[in-house]
Design an enzyme around this catalytic site. Structure first.
Site, PDB file in Angstrom:
ATOM      1  N   ASP A 105     -89.633  -3.640  28.330  1.00  0.00           N
ATOM      2  CA  ASP A 105     -90.124  -3.070  27.080  1.00  0.00           C
ATOM      3  C   ASP A 105     -89.104  -3.289  25.824  1.00  0.00           C
ATOM      4  OD1 ASP A 105     -88.002  -1.410  28.135  1.00  0.00           O
ATOM      5  OD2 ASP A 105     -89.242   0.555  27.450  1.00  0.00           O
ATOM      6  N   ASP A 108     -81.716  -3.611  24.723  1.00  0.00           N
ATOM      7  CA  ASP A 108     -80.845  -2.934  23.607  1.00  0.00           C
ATOM      8  C   ASP A 108     -79.692  -3.491  23.941  1.00  0.00           C
ATOM      9  OD1 ASP A 108     -79.722  -0.980  21.967  1.00  0.00           O
ATOM     10  OD2 ASP A 108     -79.857   0.326  23.451  1.00  0.00           O
ATOM     11  N   PHE A 157     -83.571   3.931  16.761  1.00  0.00           N
ATOM     12  CA  PHE A 157     -84.459   4.472  17.700  1.00  0.00           C
ATOM     13  C   PHE A 157     -86.052   4.252  17.841  1.00  0.00           C
ATOM     14  CE2 PHE A 157     -85.637   7.099  21.275  1.00  0.00           C
ATOM     15  CZ  PHE A 157     -84.908   6.607  22.455  1.00  0.00           C
TER      16      PHE A 157
HETATM   17  P1  IMP Z   1     -80.411  -1.669  27.695  1.00  0.00           P
HETATM   18  O1  IMP Z   1     -79.905  -1.783  29.121  1.00  0.00           O
HETATM   19  O2  IMP Z   1     -79.275  -1.175  26.851  1.00  0.00           O
HETATM   20  O3  IMP Z   1     -80.694  -3.240  27.316  1.00  0.00           O
HETATM   21  O4  IMP Z   1     -81.577  -0.671  27.381  1.00  0.00           O
HETATM   22  C1  IMP Z   1     -82.652  -0.963  27.852  1.00  0.00           C
HETATM   23  C2  IMP Z   1     -83.362   0.113  27.947  1.00  0.00           C
HETATM   24  O5  IMP Z   1     -83.177   1.242  27.277  1.00  0.00           O
HETATM   25  C3  IMP Z   1     -84.911   0.197  27.778  1.00  0.00           C
HETATM   26  O6  IMP Z   1     -85.544  -0.088  29.067  1.00  0.00           O
HETATM   27  C4  IMP Z   1     -85.315   1.271  27.191  1.00  0.00           C
HETATM   28  O7  IMP Z   1     -85.882   2.311  28.360  1.00  0.00           O
HETATM   29  C5  IMP Z   1     -84.246   2.102  26.658  1.00  0.00           C
HETATM   30  N1  IMP Z   1     -84.038   1.953  25.131  1.00  0.00           N
HETATM   31  C6  IMP Z   1     -83.150   1.224  24.400  1.00  0.00           C
HETATM   32  N2  IMP Z   1     -83.434   1.363  23.170  1.00  0.00           N
HETATM   33  C7  IMP Z   1     -84.318   2.092  23.164  1.00  0.00           C
HETATM   34  C8  IMP Z   1     -85.265   2.715  21.999  1.00  0.00           C
HETATM   35  O8  IMP Z   1     -85.160   2.304  20.739  1.00  0.00           O
HETATM   36  N3  IMP Z   1     -86.468   3.653  22.262  1.00  0.00           N
HETATM   37  C9  IMP Z   1     -86.709   4.056  23.446  1.00  0.00           C
HETATM   38  N4  IMP Z   1     -85.810   3.349  24.654  1.00  0.00           N
HETATM   39  C10 IMP Z   1     -84.985   2.608  24.487  1.00  0.00           C
HETATM   40 MG    MG Z   2     -86.855   0.861  30.091  1.00  0.00          MG
END
Ligand code: IMP
Ligand code: MG
Length: 183
Positions: A105, A108, A157
């Site tokens: 989705d 981040d 967010f």
């Molecule tokens: P990463 O491992 O930090 O890249 O994060 C990925 C996961 O963090 C995504 O699959 C989301 O579940 C969650 N995430 C990151 N940013 C957001 C946001 O703005 N809203 C909701 N979920 C987020």
């Molecule tokens: Mg996720």
């Protein structure tokens, strides 16, 4: 009309449709250029956030494919990544010698993608590519190459179109910025 707790719409329903069509066409062109008899496309959705995007995306990929899902957790119910990504539910199918496309989705920090990529590469897929609907380039901590990218967004967010805050808001048909007061 904007829903309760949402201060701004970042990606409208119409824009989501356009982006998903564009991504579907990119994926179709990429895998379709290969020898069709050889391509064995397995699309893997990362639960739970990707389920809405995944459902739309696979219908825009005009090639034979199969799907599977994997559940990971990093966020708990908060909004800051713990940095510790856990596999909550593993795949049901083997990825060996298959053309794997991982669908997320949002990217981040990049930790989730990086962990999944490392894990699945060990299982010897023939190829491994990644696709995300949203991308927050400013928050990247771990460097990951995103092959198919929907929309770059600022470091805010967001919820909706599968993305949650404390498991809510996944059913909003658009991407919205959540009221800071709720976080
Ligand atoms: P990463 O491992 O930090 O890249 O994060 C990925 C996961 O963090 C995504 O699959 C989301 O579940 C969650 N995430 C990151 N940013 C957001 C946001 O703005 N809203 C909701 N979920 C987020
Ligand atoms: Mg996720």
């Amino acid at each position: 009309m904007v829903d309760r707790g949402i201060v701004r719409i970042l990606v409208t329903e119409e824009e989501i449709k356009r982006v998903v069509k564009r991504l579907g066409a990119e994926v179709t062109a990429f895998y379709g250029q290969r020898d069709k008899r050889d391509t064995d496309l397995l699309v893997i959705g990362l639960l739970r956030g990707s389920f809405v995007f995944m459902a739309d995306l696979v219908r825009e990929i005009k090639l034979p494919l199969t799907v599977d899902f994997m559940a990971l957790s990093s966020y708990g119910d908060g909004t800051t990544s713990s940095g510790d990504v856990k596999v909550v539910m593993d795949l049901d199918t083997s990825v060996e010698k298959r053309d794997v496309l991982i669908v997320e989705d949002i990217v981040d920090t990049g930790r989730t993608f990086s962990k999944v990529i490392r894990m699945l590469k060990n299982r010897n897929p023939r190829s491994l590519r990644v696709c995300t609907f949203l991308n927050k380039p400013e928050s990247r901590v771990v460097d990951v190459k995103v092959d198919f990218c929907g929309v770059d967004i600022p470091n805010e967010f967001v919820v909706g179109y599968g993305l949650d805050y404390a498991q809510e808001y996944r059913n909003l048909p658009y991407i919205g910025v959540l009221d800071q007061a709720l976080l």
